[in-house]
Design a protein around this motif. Structure first.
Motif, PDB file in Angstrom:
ATOM      1  N   ASN A  40     -17.097  -5.622 -11.161  1.00  0.00           N
ATOM      2  CA  ASN A  40     -16.580  -6.932 -11.569  1.00  0.00           C
ATOM      3  C   ASN A  40     -16.783  -7.996 -10.497  1.00  0.00           C
ATOM      4  OD1 ASN A  40     -15.723  -5.727 -13.954  1.00  0.00           O
ATOM      5  ND2 ASN A  40     -13.703  -5.235 -13.131  1.00  0.00           N
TER       6      ASN A  40
ATOM      7  N   ASP B 143     -16.068  -7.940   1.489  1.00  0.00           N
ATOM      8  CA  ASP B 143     -15.833  -6.576   1.019  1.00  0.00           C
ATOM      9  C   ASP B 143     -15.563  -5.703   2.235  1.00  0.00           C
ATOM     10  OD1 ASP B 143     -16.616  -5.226  -1.962  1.00  0.00           O
ATOM     11  OD2 ASP B 143     -16.357  -3.817  -0.278  1.00  0.00           O
TER      12      ASP B 143
ATOM     13  N   SER C 235     -16.577  -2.744   2.490  1.00  0.00           N
ATOM     14  CA  SER C 235     -17.730  -1.853   2.639  1.00  0.00           C
ATOM     15  C   SER C 235     -19.029  -2.648   2.826  1.00  0.00           C
ATOM     16  CB  SER C 235     -17.834  -0.970   1.386  1.00  0.00           C
ATOM     17  OG  SER C 235     -19.148  -0.509   1.225  1.00  0.00           O
TER      18      SER C 235
ATOM     19  N   ALA D  81     -21.441  -1.788   0.018  1.00  0.00           N
ATOM     20  CA  ALA D  81     -21.134  -2.475  -1.241  1.00  0.00           C
ATOM     21  C   ALA D  81     -21.637  -3.919  -1.195  1.00  0.00           C
ATOM     22  CB  ALA D  81     -19.629  -2.441  -1.503  1.00  0.00           C
TER      23      ALA D  81
ATOM     24  N   THR E 119      -6.719  -6.482   3.421  1.00  0.00           N
ATOM     25  CA  THR E 119      -5.300  -6.165   3.646  1.00  0.00           C
ATOM     26  C   THR E 119      -4.862  -6.572   5.055  1.00  0.00           C
ATOM     27  OG1 THR E 119      -5.646  -3.909   4.456  1.00  0.00           O
ATOM     28  CG2 THR E 119      -5.415  -4.171   2.080  1.00  0.00           C
TER      29      THR E 119
ATOM     30  N   ASN F 111     -10.398 -10.202  -6.454  1.00  0.00           N
ATOM     31  CA  ASN F 111     -10.872  -9.173  -7.380  1.00  0.00           C
ATOM     32  C   ASN F 111     -10.510  -7.747  -6.946  1.00  0.00           C
ATOM     33  OD1 ASN F 111     -12.855  -7.930  -9.397  1.00  0.00           O
ATOM     34  ND2 ASN F 111     -13.775  -7.290  -7.446  1.00  0.00           N
ATOM     35  N   ILE F 112      -9.993  -7.608  -5.740  1.00  0.00           N
ATOM     36  CA  ILE F 112      -9.843  -6.253  -5.194  1.00  0.00           C
ATOM     37  C   ILE F 112      -8.762  -5.467  -5.933  1.00  0.00           C
ATOM     38  CG2 ILE F 112      -9.168  -4.959  -3.120  1.00  0.00           C
ATOM     39  CD1 ILE F 112     -10.371  -7.373  -1.551  1.00  0.00           C
TER      40      ILE F 112
ATOM     41  N   THR G  13      -3.710  -7.904  -1.053  1.00  0.00           N
ATOM     42  CA  THR G  13      -5.009  -8.560  -0.879  1.00  0.00           C
ATOM     43  C   THR G  13      -4.998  -9.952  -1.518  1.00  0.00           C
ATOM     44  OG1 THR G  13      -5.799  -7.351  -2.825  1.00  0.00           O
ATOM     45  CG2 THR G  13      -6.398  -6.442  -0.673  1.00  0.00           C
TER      46      THR G  13
ATOM     47  N   SER H 156      -5.095  -5.919 -14.597  1.00  0.00           N
ATOM     48  CA  SER H 156      -5.505  -4.831 -15.501  1.00  0.00           C
ATOM     49  C   SER H 156      -4.497  -4.687 -16.629  1.00  0.00           C
ATOM     50  CB  SER H 156      -5.572  -3.516 -14.715  1.00  0.00           C
ATOM     51  OG  SER H 156      -5.597  -2.411 -15.603  1.00  0.00           O
TER      52      SER H 156
ATOM     53  N   VAL I 299      -7.901  -7.298 -17.188  1.00  0.00           N
ATOM     54  CA  VAL I 299      -9.104  -6.556 -17.576  1.00  0.00           C
ATOM     55  C   VAL I 299      -8.740  -5.269 -18.313  1.00  0.00           C
ATOM     56  CG1 VAL I 299     -11.183  -5.453 -16.659  1.00  0.00           C
ATOM     57  CG2 VAL I 299     -10.249  -7.479 -15.512  1.00  0.00           C
ATOM     58  N   GLY I 300      -9.479  -5.007 -19.376  1.00  0.00           N
ATOM     59  CA  GLY I 300      -9.277  -3.781 -20.153  1.00  0.00           C
ATOM     60  C   GLY I 300     -10.119  -2.634 -19.636  1.00  0.00           C
TER      61      GLY I 300
ATOM     62  N   MET J 165     -13.305  -1.031 -18.876  1.00  0.00           N
ATOM     63  CA  MET J 165     -14.662  -1.527 -18.682  1.00  0.00           C
ATOM     64  C   MET J 165     -15.592  -0.410 -18.214  1.00  0.00           C
ATOM     65  SD  MET J 165     -13.517  -4.389 -19.472  1.00  0.00           S
ATOM     66  CE  MET J 165     -14.670  -5.735 -19.406  1.00  0.00           C
TER      67      MET J 165
ATOM     68  N   THR K 147     -17.845  -0.073 -15.584  1.00  0.00           N
ATOM     69  CA  THR K 147     -18.393  -0.491 -14.292  1.00  0.00           C
ATOM     70  C   THR K 147     -18.733   0.799 -13.533  1.00  0.00           C
ATOM     71  OG1 THR K 147     -16.264  -0.505 -13.156  1.00  0.00           O
ATOM     72  CG2 THR K 147     -16.891  -2.534 -14.314  1.00  0.00           C
TER      73      THR K 147
END
Ligand SMILES: NC(=O)c1ccc[n+]([C@@H]2O[C@H](COP(=O)([O-])OP(=O)(O)OC[C@H]3O[C@@H](n4cnc5c(N)ncnc54)[C@H](O)[C@@H]3O)[C@@H](O)[C@H]2O)c1
Length: 271
Positions: free
Chosen positions: A23, A42, A44, A47, A71, A96-97, A123, A153, A199-200, A202, A204
């Motif tokens: 996402n 991010d 990572s 990522a 965080t 988005n985290i 976050t 979510s 968000v439902g 998904m 991803t």
């Protein structure tokens, strides 16, 4: 329509847990496609590298990817500072985290509960803590504040998701909705809008890379089960989330604040 050119977007969690479109990655790339300059964080580096590769492939030159643990207040502050040095302002913040760990109050270790609160709630708090003053200054000096989109979510609207009990995730995402509404009203006279995309189920890279492993499930069977659980007959994908974020971040949504946009193919209404 939905032109955000010349705007600067700060996307927290702009990578993806695996190859393909998470996402945050889809959101960062879509905002760039619509003309924004995008600063993505991010935890990572791998990522982020995937997002940089996607940006490069499409020729988006106004993109900065920076490793940052969202965080950590110090790290967020420093990333916001770097974004301002590079782009001079922040018009859009996307928090988005997130991610879910299984467990009920008895089975979940206390450290996992705390980590879930940090990942899914703190976050967003820290993103807002360090970006809201920037937007407020922009409003005072130029009359344009900014807009914040938090990614939640549907897990907070149901007792369990796909057979998994995730009490900390549900509680944190419910908290995120409350946090968004309260922050929206606190800043409504300062030219800043705050909304939530709920968000439902998904498809991803999280499904293959984390969920199937956590559940010990066959990937194809898990995908089929998730598809069958949705009234539309299929999971959504990261672009469905990204388009909802884009809309709420755009000037076309200028009269919308303190609300939740559910992107779930009808799942919650059908329960
Ligand atoms: N995929 C789904 O089915 C689904 C469903 C409902 C809600 N969501 C929500 O959508 C959001 C993104 O989901 P996704 O599927 O793209 O997940 P994802 O794990 O692929 O993306 C999240 C990104 O955040 C990064 N991240 C994790 N901790 C971080 C930290 N402390 N600091 C900075 N970056 C950090 C990860 O490295 C990853 O790149 C989450 O908030 C999630 O709860 C997803």
């Amino acid at each position: 329509m939905l032109d955000i050119s010349r705007k600067v977007a700060f996307v927290a969690g702009a990578g993806s847990v695996g190859e393909g479109w998470g996402n945050g990655r889809a959101t960062a790339v879509l905002l760039a496609r619509q003309g924004a300059r995008v600063f993505g964080t991010d935890i990572s580096a791998d990522a982020l590298a995937g997002t940089t590769a996607a940006m490069d492939k499409e020729g988006h030159r106004h993109w900065v990817g920076r490793t940052c643990n969202m965080t950590s207040s110090e790290q967020v502050e420093s990333a916001v500072h770097e974004c301002l040095e590079r782009f001079g302002r922040i018009d859009i913040l996307v928090n988005n985290i997130g991610g879910s760990a299984p467990g009920d109050p008895v089975s979940m270790p206390e450290e996992v509960w705390d980590a879930q609160m940090d990942l899914n709630l703190k976050t967003a708090f820290l993103g807002c803590k360090h970006v809201l003053p920037v937007m407020e200054r922009q409003f005072e000096s130029h009359g344009t504040g900014g807009t914040i989109v938090n990614v939640s979510s549907i897990a907070h609207m149901s007792h369990q998701m796909g057979g998994r009990v995730t009490v900390a995730y549900a509680a944190a995402k419910a908290g995120l909705g409350a946090f968004s509404r309260a922050t929206a009203i606190a800043y409504v006279k300062k030219g800043i809008r705050v909304n939530t995309v709920v968000v439902g189920t998904m498809h991803t890279p999280l499904v293959e890379n984390r969920l199937a492993k956590q559940l010990g499930a066959d990937v194809d069977a898990l995908v089929a089960k998730r598809n069958a659980s949705i009234p539309m007959g299929r999971m959504g994908d990261a672009w469905d989330v990204a388009h909802a974020v884009l809309f709420l971040a755009s000037d076309e949504a200028r009269y919308i604040t303190a609300t939740q946009l559910v992107v779930d193919g009808g799942a919650t209404a059908a329960r």
